[in-house]
Every structure is written in structure tokens, then in C-alpha cells.
Design a protein around this motif. Structure first.
Motif, short mmCIF file in Angstrom:
data_model
loop_
_atom_site.label_atom_id
_atom_site.label_comp_id
_atom_site.label_asym_id
_atom_site.label_seq_id
_atom_site.Cartn_x
_atom_site.Cartn_y
_atom_site.Cartn_z
N TRP A 241 0.85 -1.19 0.00
CA TRP A 241 0.00 0.00 0.00
C TRP A 241 0.88 1.24 0.00
O TRP A 241 1.90 1.28 0.69
CB TRP A 241 -0.89 0.00 1.24
CG TRP A 241 -1.86 1.15 1.32
CD1 TRP A 241 -3.12 1.21 0.78
CD2 TRP A 241 -1.67 2.41 2.00
NE1 TRP A 241 -3.71 2.42 1.08
CE2 TRP A 241 -2.85 3.17 1.83
CE3 TRP A 241 -0.62 2.95 2.73
CZ2 TRP A 241 -3.00 4.44 2.36
CZ3 TRP A 241 -0.76 4.23 3.27
CH2 TRP A 241 -1.94 4.95 3.07
N GLU A 243 0.24 5.67 -0.52
CA GLU A 243 -0.58 6.82 -0.90
C GLU A 243 0.05 8.09 -0.33
O GLU A 243 0.93 8.03 0.54
CB GLU A 243 -2.02 6.68 -0.39
CG GLU A 243 -2.85 5.65 -1.13
CD GLU A 243 -4.33 5.77 -0.83
OE1 GLU A 243 -4.80 6.90 -0.57
OE2 GLU A 243 -5.01 4.73 -0.83
N ASP A 259 -7.22 15.96 5.09
CA ASP A 259 -6.59 15.06 4.11
C ASP A 259 -5.52 14.18 4.78
O ASP A 259 -5.41 12.98 4.49
CB ASP A 259 -5.96 15.86 2.98
CG ASP A 259 -7.01 16.49 2.07
OD1 ASP A 259 -8.09 15.90 1.93
OD2 ASP A 259 -6.73 17.56 1.51
N ASN A 262 -7.27 11.68 7.11
CA ASN A 262 -7.85 10.60 6.31
C ASN A 262 -6.77 9.63 5.85
O ASN A 262 -7.00 8.41 5.78
CB ASN A 262 -8.58 11.19 5.10
CG ASN A 262 -9.02 10.14 4.09
OD1 ASN A 262 -8.52 10.09 2.99
ND2 ASN A 262 -9.96 9.30 4.49
N ARG A 266 -6.84 5.60 6.31
CA ARG A 266 -6.73 4.69 5.18
C ARG A 266 -5.58 3.71 5.37
O ARG A 266 -5.66 2.54 4.99
CB ARG A 266 -6.57 5.46 3.87
CG ARG A 266 -7.78 6.29 3.49
CD ARG A 266 -7.87 6.53 1.98
NE ARG A 266 -6.66 7.06 1.40
CZ ARG A 266 -6.34 8.35 1.34
NH1 ARG A 266 -7.15 9.25 1.88
NH2 ARG A 266 -5.22 8.75 0.76
N SER A 433 -13.45 9.27 6.39
CA SER A 433 -13.69 7.86 6.05
C SER A 433 -13.65 7.61 4.55
O SER A 433 -13.89 6.47 4.12
CB SER A 433 -15.04 7.41 6.61
OG SER A 433 -16.10 8.13 5.99
N ALA A 434 -13.39 8.65 3.75
CA ALA A 434 -13.38 8.48 2.29
C ALA A 434 -12.44 7.35 1.87
O ALA A 434 -11.35 7.19 2.42
CB ALA A 434 -12.96 9.79 1.63
N LYS A 435 -12.90 6.54 0.93
CA LYS A 435 -12.13 5.40 0.39
C LYS A 435 -11.89 4.32 1.43
O LYS A 435 -10.93 3.55 1.33
CB LYS A 435 -10.78 5.87 -0.18
CG LYS A 435 -10.87 6.91 -1.29
CD LYS A 435 -9.48 7.27 -1.79
CE LYS A 435 -9.52 8.37 -2.82
NZ LYS A 435 -8.17 8.76 -3.29
N SER A 436 -12.73 4.27 2.44
CA SER A 436 -12.62 3.22 3.46
C SER A 436 -13.96 2.50 3.58
O SER A 436 -14.99 3.01 3.13
CB SER A 436 -12.22 3.82 4.81
OG SER A 436 -13.37 4.31 5.50
N GLN A 439 -17.13 4.50 4.86
CA GLN A 439 -17.65 5.69 4.18
C GLN A 439 -19.17 5.67 4.06
O GLN A 439 -19.84 6.70 4.23
CB GLN A 439 -17.02 5.83 2.79
CG GLN A 439 -17.48 7.09 2.05
CD GLN A 439 -16.86 7.25 0.69
OE1 GLN A 439 -15.89 6.56 0.35
NE2 GLN A 439 -17.41 8.14 -0.12
N LEU A 469 -22.89 2.46 -1.99
CA LEU A 469 -21.71 1.84 -1.40
C LEU A 469 -22.04 0.59 -0.60
O LEU A 469 -21.18 -0.27 -0.40
CB LEU A 469 -20.99 2.85 -0.49
CG LEU A 469 -20.31 4.03 -1.20
CD1 LEU A 469 -19.81 5.04 -0.17
CD2 LEU A 469 -19.16 3.55 -2.08
#
Length: 541
Positions: A241, A243, A259, A262, A266, A433-436, A439, A469
Motif C-alpha cells: 500500500w 498513498e 486530508d 484521512n 486509510r 472515512s473516504a475510500k474506506s 464511508q 456503497l
């Protein structure tokens, strides 16, 4: 009955049979009765919760009808067993067989071509059919060579996982300060949510259970600073992983950048996902992060059987290291059981949830996940908005990167008529919680907060995202049905109603409109349900 000399035998390999000590066949005649005994016979300690059994045998019925069917089946089994009826016992929560009075014959290690598990047995219930297929698959897996998943589980074993947190080489710059602050944040998050052992240097001889996280500050542009994070296996040096995220304030605290917060969440999700993949998603003997990674999706499935399995898993694996976190999640399960009406003993459910929340806070009062779940219990079980608000407020101060903490704060503000605060907190939770996997839950809260604010456009958009989702998640669809009716969108309302009929056993438009306990209180408070549009759906359905 003489328990030592007159045991009943339940035969699961081949055709299902129940025989007494003399070898006489006393198998109950009804298929549901046979299925219930098979479910108990294959369970740990020969027992299961009522809700779990109802979900497996009457998944297409609503709660009251499933409960009544279970009671009738228990009566039928006792009648058919006659003088042996006392081997079966039932409380308000659990149904069990007496281990001292029952022997189970099940050849789990049967050779290929041997007797099939519950040979020829079929039952017209999709949940039972899935269970039966899974159980037969387990027998086949024993017969087959060791699978890749089993080989991975054998390799990685049950030892505690270790996570090495490393910063970059520069030890004096602003970049290094940001890296250290991020590592502190990761330490807090991982200590709250599991029992991964944290290290700050790579061991001389790392094992397969060691991951390395490299935290490196970058400067993507003028006046900006960011972080690039990668996670790799210590032995193979394989990155699984990577990012990055940036902040517009080079000298600001990391807690001011959603950001970067988050990014931390992630990473935590990625580490748990990698562990589950490596161990084949098993649970036996594993440690809390994997267990929570298994249990939390079950909890938020909002399916009674899945929720019951999550509760059982948390109970079985609780120890002194994870007690507070697990008690907190059990309190959240009590909230779900009450609101979704998965329990036939609501008063006992309320008292259990309140007691678990209190134990969790007492055990670890500075754990944001514990505080968040306890806040929800205070509000939704005890209706103590002030106490719940205090716990939720403390949760986001203790750990501002925990989206569930912001969710609970939004929920507290929602019920204390602080509409603007509720929406702001819900949007922060959604951003974190975006992209988890969390979310969908946070976007659902944004939808509720927006509805409460009167922003119906944002409410619809957020609830539609939540529903997309999580295709089996019912709550956003309930509110979308209300919103579509208010907006006169008959086609969308019709589609949503059909989805609810498939997902929610016993769903009816009459209950949606008239049942005061149906879980759409905010829609009723906002007075957005248009009965004229609902009447059109009744005519079409």
C-alpha cells in the motif's frame, strides 16, 4: 432420563437421523425441526442465539413471525422427542442442546466419495441454503489438498503482528516534525483499535508477521507540505500500500488537515485488510485487529444473523487487552438490535447495552472508539442527549482522526437541535472515512444531518451514495423513499420500495406510514412523507 446410559445420537454424515440409546429412530418429522437440530449440533457448545436461528430458518419472515415460528418449532421438537425432550432448552436469548445428553456423529474428515453432510437435505430458505453449502464446502476442503488460504494461515500463524513506524532521515526540519506528528497519530489509532505491537526500528531478524510503514514528508508546491506513506512486508520488502496527501499549511498541526487525518485512517484500514488477506480471513487464535476487521462489517450489515455472529465473535475473543474496545462494540450492537427490532426483549437489550457502555468507558476512558460507541448508547438506548454529547465531544478531542468519533458527535448534535454542528461533524466524518469501508455509514449520517437542515438536495445525494456503497444497507433507502415521495419522484420511490421489500423481511407501506416505531423518525419530524405518492405505490405494487 438417564443421561449416561440413554444419550441421543444426532447423525449429520449421510441422511440426518436422531436415534435413542436403543438405536430407535426418533427423528422429528418437520424439515425445519431437523434443520434447527443440525444448526445446534454444529455450533460451539451446541447452542445458538434465537436471532441467529431465526435468520437461518425464517430469513424471509419479519421479526415477530420468525420468533413465533421458532417457538412453534421448539414445541414440535420437544413433542417428537417425547421422554427425551429435556435435551433441548431455551431461554429468551439462547437455544441449546445438553452436551451431556447428546452425541453428534459427524465425520468431518470423511474421505472423497464418503457420506455427504446432511445428504439429500434441502430447505427453501436462502440463508439456510447458504449455510448448508458452506458446511458441505468445509468437509470438501478437509478432503482436498491444503488450500492457498490454509497455507497462508499456517505460515503466519497466530502470533501478534508487529508494525514498524519509520520516519525519514532528516531529524531537525519541519518535515521531520510532521513525520513524527503523523507517527504519533498512527500510534494512537492503532492502540485504540487493536493489539498490533508497535515498533520504531526494524528487528535484526524480522518474521513474516512484521510490516514496515515508511513516513516521508514531501513538498508538493510553494507553501504546501505533504506526506507519502508506504507499507511493506519486512521480510519480502514488498510494498502492499502506498498513498500520499498534502496540506496547505506548512507549519500547521496535522490535526487541522482532514486530508492527512484521512491518510492515517486509510493506512490503518489497509494494514487490517492485508492481515485478513494473508490469514485467509480466519479468526481462530488471531488478534483484535483481524477480529474487528471481521466483526465490524457484520455489525454494519444490519442483518440479524450477521450481527449475532459478530456479537458471538467478540464475546469469544475478549481478553484483558481488548476488553474496553470489544465492550464498546457490543454496546453498538445493542443499539442496532434495538433500533432494527432484532430483539424480542427490548428492555433487556437496553439494559445490556447501557451496562456494556459503562464498563467500556470505565476500562478505557481515553479511547475515542470506546467513547464514540458509549455516546451512541447514551443517546439511543438511554435517551440521555447531554451525556452522549459530552462523550462524543471528548471522543473527537482525544482522537480527531477517528471518523466514528465525528459520527457520534454529529448524532449527538442532531438530537440536541444543533443542526449546523451536526452537518459539519457528519461531513468531517465523511471526509475522514473516504475510500474506506466506513464511508457508507458516514455518508448516511450526512444525509440525515442535511435532511434536518432542510437541504434536501444534499440529503438525497448523500443517502444515494450511502445506498450505492452498501447495496444491502436498509436505513438510507428508508429515508430515500420518504424524500422521493416528498419530491414527487414516483419512479424512484417505486424502485426504492421494491429494494426495501427484497432487503427487509415483512416490509409494508402501511408500517412505513403508520408504525410509530418504524426507524424513520427524522423523516416524520421533517414531515416529508407524502402519503399521496405512497398511495400510488400501493396501487402499483
Amino acid at each position: 432420563m438417564n443421561r449416561k446410559s440413554d444419550k441421543l445420537t444426532l447423525r449429520l454424515s449421510g441422511q440426518f437421523r436422531v436415534t435413542n440409546a436403543a438405536g430407535e429412530d426418533i427423528t422429528p418429522g418437520a424439515k425445519k425441526a431437523q434443520a434447527l437440530l443440525a444448526l445446534l449440533a454444529t455450533s460451539k457448545d451446541l447452542q445458538r442465539t434465537r436471532s441467529w436461528l431465526q435468520d437461518k430458518l425464517w430469513s424471509l419472515s419479519d421479526g415477530p413471525r420468525a420468533a413465533a415460528s421458532l417457538r412453534q418449532t421448539l414445541t414440535a421438537i420437544r413433542r417428537d422427542l417425547g421422554e427425551h425432550a429435556d435435551v433441548l432448552s431455551a431461554t429468551r436469548q439462547v437455544v441449546s442442546l445438553d452436551p451431556a445428553s447428546v452425541a453428534v456423529e459427524w465425520d468431518k474428515d470423511a474421505r472423497p466419495g464418503g457420506a455427504e453432510f446432511l445428504e439429500g437435505f434441502e430447505l427453501q430458505d436462502p440463508e439456510f441454503a447458504d449455510w448448508l453449502q458452506t458446511m458441505r464446502g468445509k468437509v470438501l476442503a478437509v478432503q482436498a489438498p491444503q488450500s492457498a488460504a490454509a497455507q497462508r494461515a499456517s505460515r503466519f500463524g497466530s502470533g501478534r503482528w508487529k508494525l514498524v513506524l519509520l520516519s525519514g532521515p532528516d531529524s531537525v526540519s519541519t518535515s521531520y516534525h510532521l513525520e513524527c506528528e503523523f507517527i504519533d497519530l498512527l500510534t494512537r489509532n492503532l492502540n485504540e483499535n487493536g493489539e498490533i505491537e508497535l515498533l520504531y526500528s526494524v528487528p535484526d531478524h524480522p518474521g513474516d508477521n512484521v510490516f514496515v510503514v515508511d513516513v516521508n514528508a514531501v513538498q508538493p508546491g510553494e507553501g504546501q507540505i505533504g506526506l507519502r506513506i508506504s507499507a511493506r512486508h519486512a521480510v519480502e520488502n514488498r510494498v502492499f500500500w502506498s498513498e500520499s496527501a498534502k496540506s496547505s499549511k506548512a507549519s500547521g498541526s496535522i490535526e487541522q488537515s482532514l486530508d492527512l487525518l484521512n491518510l492515517a485512517f486509510r493506512l490503518q484500514t489497509a494494514v487490517h485488510k492485508e492481515i485478513m488477506m494473508l490469514t485467509g480471513s480466519g479468526t481462530d487464535g488471531l488478534f483484535p485487529p483481524v477480529l474487528l476487521g471481521t466483526a465490524i462489517p457484520q455489525i454494519f450489515s444490519f442483518k440479524p444473523g450477521e450481527v449475532a455472529r459478530a456479537s458471538q465473535l467478540l464475546d469469544e475473543c475478549l481478553d484483558e487487552r481488548n476488553a474496553a474496545t470489544f465492550w464498546g462494540w457490543q454496546a453498538q450492537i445493542a443499539v442496532i438490535n434495538l433500533i432494527e427490532r432484532f430483539t424480542d426483549a427490548p428492555e433487556a437489550c437496553i439494559e445490556k447495552g447501557k451496562a456494556l457502555a459503562a464498563k467500556a468507558v470505565e476500562a478505557d476512558p481515553m479511547n475515542s472508539m470506546v467513547l464514540s460507541t458509549a455516546a451512541n448508547a447514551q443517546i439511543l438506548l438511554d435517551w440521555d442527549i447531554a451525556a452522549g454529547g459530552e462523550l462524543a465531544s471528548l471522543a473527537i478531542r482525544v482522537n480527531p482522526s477517528n471518523p466514528f468519533g465525528w459520527w457520534s458527535y454529529a448524532n449527538a448534535a442532531l438530537y440536541s437541535d444543533q443542526a449546523e454542528k451536526s452537518l459539519q461533524a457528519a461531513q468531517i466524518a465523511s471526509k475522514l472515512s473516504a475510500k474506506s469501508p466506513l464511508q457508507f455509514w458516514c455518508d448516511f449520517q450526512v444525509g440525515l444531518a442535511a435532511l434536518n437542515m432542510g437541504d434536501l438536495k444534499l440529503a438525497v445525494r448523500s443517502l444515494e451514495i450511502s445506498a450505492a456503497l452498501a447495496p444491502r444497507f436498509r436505513p438510507p433507502r428508508r429515508y430515500l423513499l420518504a424524500l422521493y415521495s416528498h419530491l414527487g419522484q414516483v419512479e424512484n420511490a417505486e424502485r426504492t420500495m421494491q429494494q426495501l421489500k427484497r432487503l427487509e423481511p415483512g416490509f409494508s407501506l402501511d408500517a412505513f406510514l403508520n408504525d410509530p416505531d418504524y426507524p424513520i423518525s427524522l423523516a416524520k419530524r421533517a414531515k416529508i412523507i407524502d402519503s399521496r405518492v405512497i398511495a400510488q405505490l400501493t396501487d402499483q405494487s
